[in-house]
Design an enzyme around this catalytic site. Structure first.
Site, short mmCIF file in Angstrom:
data_model
loop_
_atom_site.label_atom_id
_atom_site.label_comp_id
_atom_site.label_asym_id
_atom_site.label_seq_id
_atom_site.Cartn_x
_atom_site.Cartn_y
_atom_site.Cartn_z
N HIS A 148 0.85 7.48 4.35
CA HIS A 148 -0.59 7.24 4.47
C HIS A 148 -0.90 5.77 4.17
O HIS A 148 -1.66 5.13 4.92
CB HIS A 148 -1.34 8.15 3.50
CG HIS A 148 -2.81 7.92 3.43
ND1 HIS A 148 -3.72 8.60 4.21
CD2 HIS A 148 -3.55 7.06 2.67
CE1 HIS A 148 -4.95 8.19 3.93
NE2 HIS A 148 -4.87 7.25 3.00
N GLU A 149 -0.34 5.24 3.11
CA GLU A 149 -0.63 3.85 2.73
C GLU A 149 -0.02 2.87 3.74
O GLU A 149 -0.64 1.85 4.07
CB GLU A 149 -0.10 3.58 1.31
CG GLU A 149 -0.77 4.41 0.23
CD GLU A 149 -2.29 4.29 0.22
OE1 GLU A 149 -2.80 3.19 0.51
OE2 GLU A 149 -2.95 5.31 -0.05
N HIS A 152 -2.36 2.50 6.69
CA HIS A 152 -3.48 1.57 6.50
C HIS A 152 -3.06 0.15 6.87
O HIS A 152 -3.80 -0.59 7.51
CB HIS A 152 -3.96 1.59 5.05
CG HIS A 152 -4.88 2.72 4.71
ND1 HIS A 152 -6.02 2.98 5.42
CD2 HIS A 152 -4.83 3.63 3.70
CE1 HIS A 152 -6.65 4.02 4.88
NE2 HIS A 152 -5.95 4.43 3.85
N GLU A 206 -9.61 6.47 6.76
CA GLU A 206 -8.84 7.48 6.04
C GLU A 206 -8.27 8.53 6.99
O GLU A 206 -7.13 8.96 6.86
CB GLU A 206 -9.70 8.16 4.97
CG GLU A 206 -10.05 7.26 3.80
CD GLU A 206 -8.81 6.74 3.07
OE1 GLU A 206 -7.89 7.55 2.80
OE2 GLU A 206 -8.75 5.54 2.80
#
Length: 276
Positions: A148-149, A152, A206
């Site tokens: 997920h990070e 980004h 997100e």
């Protein structure tokens, strides 16, 4: 005359400034869509180089400060676990960004009670021990949060948010001065911006990171369904969540539903990798 002057000022703000703001931006496609189909075009007012330089400086300063406190990579086994998972995910990033293979990736574990992890622009990853210890994450769940990070960073969400704030700040400040609304009016405009544009865009970021993250995990051989249990654990330690319309994150129910759908979409990738 006063009415005409007021109307002219308002017309100038509502028509000319948005045009100028948009002309200062470039439309970019930071990533390929992947199986999850994240293909939204992004408007950038800052160059990638500008943000990367700022992020690199911040990262060096942060790691140096944490090293003084002996908070960097204290547990060799923990560091090895995080780096193994991260490296498997990083190997899959060219599916979304071929240029990411050349990034100067770095992975560290920071000793902190905070439940957190991040990936700065350019590939600098940190996982906090609080996330590992408090959530008792499995490898699949750890892959979900790191993926997920990383997502980004691949999507350059930090650059996009910085661009939005820079453009919005200029428009709001100049517009408020021309309209003579004063500091209170300017503050109201800033709140309106956050409610109408700022926070919804952040929630969109997100969602994109969630979707790309599950595909990275699946491609790396980690069960993408673990993202669902990960965020459930996150919600349990996060306390009372703010209402969706005031939050920068999707609601727990929305996020769980979205992750379930997209984890299912990338399951063939996971099964293919697992059965090799």
């Amino acid at each position: 005359m006063k009415l005409v002057k007021s109307y002219s000022a308002r017309a100038f703000v509502t028509i000319i400034f948005p045009v100028l703001a948009l002309s200062a931006c470039e439309t970019v496609q930071t990533t390929q869509g992947g199986v999850v189909g994240v293909d939204r075009s992004q408007r950038m007012a800052l160059s990638a180089q500008q943000l990367d330089q700022a992020a690199a400086k911040q990262y060096v300063e942060l790691i140096a400060e944490e090293k003084k406190k002996n908070n960097v990579n204290r547990d060799p086994a923990q560091v090895a676990r995080v780096r193994t998972i991260s490296n498997r995910l990083i190997a899959q990033t060219p599916a979304f960004r071929p240029d990411a293979k050349a990034w100067q990736w770095e992975v560290n574990v920071l000793t902190s009670a905070e439940v957190n992890a991040w990936c700065m622009p350019g590939g600098k990853i940190a996982v906090y021990t609080g996330l590992i210890d408090k959530l008792k994450v499995t490898d699949d769940e750890l892959a979900a949060v790191i993926g997920h990070e990383i997502s980004h960073a691949l999507r350059e969400h930090a650059r996009e948010r910085a661009s939005e704030k820079m453009v919005a700040g200029s428009v709001i400040s100049i517009g408020s001065a021309l309209l003579g609304v004063g500091s209170l009016g300017q503050q109201g405009a800033e709140y309106a911006y956050m409610g109408v544009i700022g926070l919804p865009n952040s929630r969109e970021h997100e969602r994109e990171a969630d979707r790309i993250g599950v595909e990275l995990a699946a491609r790396a051989g980690y069960d993408p369904r673990a993202a669902i249990t990960l965020w459930q654990k996150m919600g349990q330690v996060g306390g009372s969540a703010p209402p969706t319309f005031l939050s920068t994150h999707p609601s727990s129910a929305d996020r769980s539903s979205d992750l379930t759908a997209y984890a299912q979409r990338v399951m063939p990738l996971y099964l293919q990798t697992k059965n090799r």
